[in-house]
Design a protein around this motif. Sequence first.
Motif, PDB file in Angstrom:
ATOM      1  N   CYS A  68       0.837  -1.248   0.148  1.00 31.14           N
ATOM      2  CA  CYS A  68      -0.060   0.048  -0.018  1.00 31.14           C
ATOM      3  C   CYS A  68       0.989   1.268   0.017  1.00 31.14           C
ATOM      4  CB  CYS A  68      -0.937  -0.213   1.351  1.00 31.14           C
ATOM      5  SG  CYS A  68      -2.339  -1.151   1.051  1.00 31.14           S
ATOM      6  N   ALA A  69       1.807   1.311   0.811  1.00 33.24           N
ATOM      7  CA  ALA A  69       2.815   2.393   0.985  1.00 33.24           C
ATOM      8  C   ALA A  69       3.344   2.666  -0.355  1.00 33.24           C
ATOM      9  CB  ALA A  69       3.765   2.181   2.068  1.00 33.24           C
ATOM     10  N   LEU A  70       3.867   1.554  -1.088  1.00 29.75           N
ATOM     11  CA  LEU A  70       4.520   1.804  -2.478  1.00 29.75           C
ATOM     12  C   LEU A  70       3.700   2.415  -3.414  1.00 29.75           C
ATOM     13  CD1 LEU A  70       6.752  -1.348  -2.838  1.00 29.75           C
ATOM     14  CD2 LEU A  70       7.510   1.146  -2.703  1.00 29.75           C
ATOM     15  N   TRP A  71       2.472   1.656  -3.486  1.00 31.25           N
ATOM     16  CA  TRP A  71       1.516   2.485  -4.383  1.00 31.25           C
ATOM     17  C   TRP A  71       0.917   3.671  -4.068  1.00 31.25           C
ATOM     18  CZ3 TRP A  71       0.599   0.339  -8.884  1.00 31.25           C
ATOM     19  CH2 TRP A  71       0.782  -1.043  -8.994  1.00 31.25           C
ATOM     20  N   ARG A  82       6.738   2.309 -10.524  1.00 30.27           N
ATOM     21  CA  ARG A  82       7.328   1.070 -11.084  1.00 30.27           C
ATOM     22  C   ARG A  82       7.857   0.195 -10.065  1.00 30.27           C
ATOM     23  NH1 ARG A  82      10.078  -1.043 -14.919  1.00 30.27           N
ATOM     24  NH2 ARG A  82      12.297  -1.144 -15.356  1.00 30.27           N
ATOM     25  N   ILE A  83       8.519   0.615  -8.829  1.00 37.52           N
ATOM     26  CA  ILE A  83       8.981  -0.369  -8.042  1.00 37.52           C
ATOM     27  C   ILE A  83       7.551  -1.112  -7.361  1.00 37.52           C
ATOM     28  CG2 ILE A  83       9.612  -0.483  -5.718  1.00 37.52           C
ATOM     29  CD1 ILE A  83      11.710   2.117  -6.258  1.00 37.52           C
ATOM     30  N   ILE A  86       6.689  -3.934 -10.168  1.00 36.64           N
ATOM     31  CA  ILE A  86       7.689  -4.932 -10.051  1.00 36.64           C
ATOM     32  C   ILE A  86       7.454  -5.786  -8.772  1.00 36.64           C
ATOM     33  CG2 ILE A  86      10.279  -5.325  -9.903  1.00 36.64           C
ATOM     34  CD1 ILE A  86      10.753  -2.944 -11.522  1.00 36.64           C
ATOM     35  N   SER A  87       7.414  -5.289  -7.689  1.00 36.70           N
ATOM     36  CA  SER A  87       7.265  -6.044  -6.757  1.00 36.70           C
ATOM     37  C   SER A  87       5.955  -6.622  -6.364  1.00 36.70           C
ATOM     38  CB  SER A  87       7.256  -5.075  -5.218  1.00 36.70           C
ATOM     39  OG  SER A  87       6.283  -4.236  -5.219  1.00 36.70           O
ATOM     40  N   ASN A  88       4.730  -5.944  -7.011  1.00 47.78           N
ATOM     41  CA  ASN A  88       3.381  -6.746  -7.108  1.00 47.78           C
ATOM     42  C   ASN A  88       3.590  -8.023  -8.276  1.00 47.78           C
ATOM     43  OD1 ASN A  88       0.793  -6.532  -6.140  1.00 47.78           O
ATOM     44  ND2 ASN A  88       0.191  -6.178  -8.165  1.00 47.78           N
TER      45      ASN A  88
END
Length: 141
Positions: A68-71, A82-83, A86-88
């Motif tokens: 959630c934090a990355l999104w 983008r990160i 990739i992680s998802n």
Amino acid sequence: MKSNLEQHSAQTAISVNNISVIYNNGHSAIKNISFDISKGSITALVGVNGSGKSTLFKAIMGLYLGFCALWILGIFKLSYLRIALISNTIFMLGLGTGRVISFFLDGVPTFGYQFGTVAELFLGGYGIWILTNKNTNFAKK
């Protein structure tokens, strides 16, 4: 002399207290689970497909919060998005692959589990397509 809390902490490797995971549709995947795992013990979590084993471990590891934090950061800065993608993608392909292996080892699961597996593999494949398609903002040019 040590207090009860200090003695408990010295003997406990993992302590989970009242963890719950509730989806947007109101379904409780996990509700008020609490347990302790002692240092040096061998512990197994057993349950039928779809009973919440993976969800429990994802919640304990903080994967939901991390994704959630990355999104959310990705909304403000494209490199974070983008990160997150990739992680998802790696996460979805890993889950889907593990579930396919489970089909062969454990037998054919319920329809919901099968549907979830197809969805995870689809989302992983879609993530690869987004990351490699030159017409998107995420592909390396």
